[in-house]
Design a protein around this motif. Sequence first.
Motif, PDB file in Angstrom:
ATOM      1  N   SER A  18       0.847  -1.195   0.000  1.00 50.92           N
ATOM      2  CA  SER A  18       0.000   0.000   0.000  1.00 50.92           C
ATOM      3  C   SER A  18       0.883   1.246   0.000  1.00 50.92           C
ATOM      4  CB  SER A  18      -0.928   0.008   1.216  1.00 50.92           C
ATOM      5  OG  SER A  18      -0.189   0.296   2.396  1.00 50.92           O
ATOM      6  N   ASP A  19       0.335   2.359  -0.420  1.00 49.16           N
ATOM      7  CA  ASP A  19       1.120   3.598  -0.480  1.00 49.16           C
ATOM      8  C   ASP A  19       1.699   3.966   0.877  1.00 49.16           C
ATOM      9  OD1 ASP A  19       0.597   3.829  -3.192  1.00 49.16           O
ATOM     10  OD2 ASP A  19      -1.034   5.287  -2.932  1.00 49.16           O
ATOM     11  N   ASP A  20       0.879   3.917   1.927  1.00 46.98           N
ATOM     12  CA  ASP A  20       1.372   4.268   3.262  1.00 46.98           C
ATOM     13  C   ASP A  20       2.433   3.291   3.736  1.00 46.98           C
ATOM     14  OD1 ASP A  20      -0.097   6.601   3.590  1.00 46.98           O
ATOM     15  OD2 ASP A  20      -1.760   5.582   4.606  1.00 46.98           O
ATOM     16  N   ALA A  21       2.228   2.007   3.494  1.00 51.43           N
ATOM     17  CA  ALA A  21       3.211   1.004   3.900  1.00 51.43           C
ATOM     18  C   ALA A  21       4.540   1.238   3.200  1.00 51.43           C
ATOM     19  CB  ALA A  21       2.693  -0.402   3.612  1.00 51.43           C
ATOM     20  N   ARG A  22       4.496   1.480   1.905  1.00 47.32           N
ATOM     21  CA  ARG A  22       5.743   1.725   1.159  1.00 47.32           C
ATOM     22  C   ARG A  22       6.460   2.965   1.682  1.00 47.32           C
ATOM     23  NH1 ARG A  22       2.816   0.808  -3.844  1.00 47.32           N
ATOM     24  NH2 ARG A  22       3.188   2.998  -4.208  1.00 47.32           N
ATOM     25  N   ALA A  41      16.631  -3.436   3.705  1.00 44.65           N
ATOM     26  CA  ALA A  41      15.560  -3.739   2.744  1.00 44.65           C
ATOM     27  C   ALA A  41      15.753  -5.094   2.071  1.00 44.65           C
ATOM     28  CB  ALA A  41      15.464  -2.631   1.699  1.00 44.65           C
ATOM     29  N   ALA A  42      16.987  -5.512   1.879  1.00 46.46           N
ATOM     30  CA  ALA A  42      17.250  -6.790   1.219  1.00 46.46           C
ATOM     31  C   ALA A  42      16.824  -7.979   2.078  1.00 46.46           C
ATOM     32  CB  ALA A  42      18.733  -6.909   0.867  1.00 46.46           C
ATOM     33  N   SER A  43      16.600  -7.753   3.359  1.00 41.33           N
ATOM     34  CA  SER A  43      16.190  -8.827   4.264  1.00 41.33           C
ATOM     35  C   SER A  43      14.678  -8.925   4.416  1.00 41.33           C
ATOM     36  CB  SER A  43      16.813  -8.610   5.650  1.00 41.33           C
ATOM     37  OG  SER A  43      18.204  -8.720   5.577  1.00 41.33           O
ATOM     38  N   PHE A  44      13.946  -8.170   3.601  1.00 45.35           N
ATOM     39  CA  PHE A  44      12.487  -8.185   3.700  1.00 45.35           C
ATOM     40  C   PHE A  44      11.874  -8.520   2.356  1.00 45.35           C
ATOM     41  CE2 PHE A  44       8.336  -5.947   3.448  1.00 45.35           C
ATOM     42  CZ  PHE A  44       7.675  -6.640   4.445  1.00 45.35           C
ATOM     43  N   ASN A  45      11.033  -9.549   2.350  1.00 47.82           N
ATOM     44  CA  ASN A  45      10.280  -9.933   1.163  1.00 47.82           C
ATOM     45  C   ASN A  45       8.805  -9.831   1.524  1.00 47.82           C
ATOM     46  OD1 ASN A  45       8.863 -11.254  -0.872  1.00 47.82           O
ATOM     47  ND2 ASN A  45      10.448 -12.804  -1.165  1.00 47.82           N
ATOM     48  N   ALA A  46       8.094  -8.922   0.876  1.00 46.78           N
ATOM     49  CA  ALA A  46       6.677  -8.696   1.194  1.00 46.78           C
ATOM     50  C   ALA A  46       5.852  -9.969   1.085  1.00 46.78           C
ATOM     51  CB  ALA A  46       6.107  -7.607   0.291  1.00 46.78           C
TER      52      ALA A  46
END
Length: 157
Positions: A18-22, A41-46
């Motif tokens: 979502s826009d707010d989440a991003r 960021a590389a350690s997170f996969n939505a």
Amino acid sequence: MYKLLAPAVQVVEEDPSSDDARLLLDELSATLAGITGDSGAASFNADDVRGAGGCFVVARDAQGRALGCGAIRPLQEGVAELKRMYARPGTRGVGSAVLAHLEQTAAALGYRELWLETRLVNARALGFYAARGYLRIPNFGKYAGNNAAVCMAKRFT
């Protein structure tokens, strides 16, 4: 600058795209890069938090403004990993509200423990988690052998 107390915070499950989440995730990445030199960021996969056993939440104030976020993802039998915890600067109680919501969700999903990783240099995060009952554990997964990483866990009773 926001001045907010936890009772006014509503924590709701949302899609991490979502826009707010991003926006929150981008702010977190910039903050972490400034503290640790790595955005994380590389350690997170939505996709890890969208499926069964996962959850992504956004904390909002009474006007609906996004103030923070966090996630859990399945890690192993009975264990979820806490990911992308963030509260905007100037807010009060947002991080605690997000963490409490994720702990309740994890317990409801049948997890017995929550594990996390942060960096040794991130003293604020270490203090935050320690104050909420998280204890240091041996570094797990890709963090094993990384002296800059600190892994912590909380067991549910």
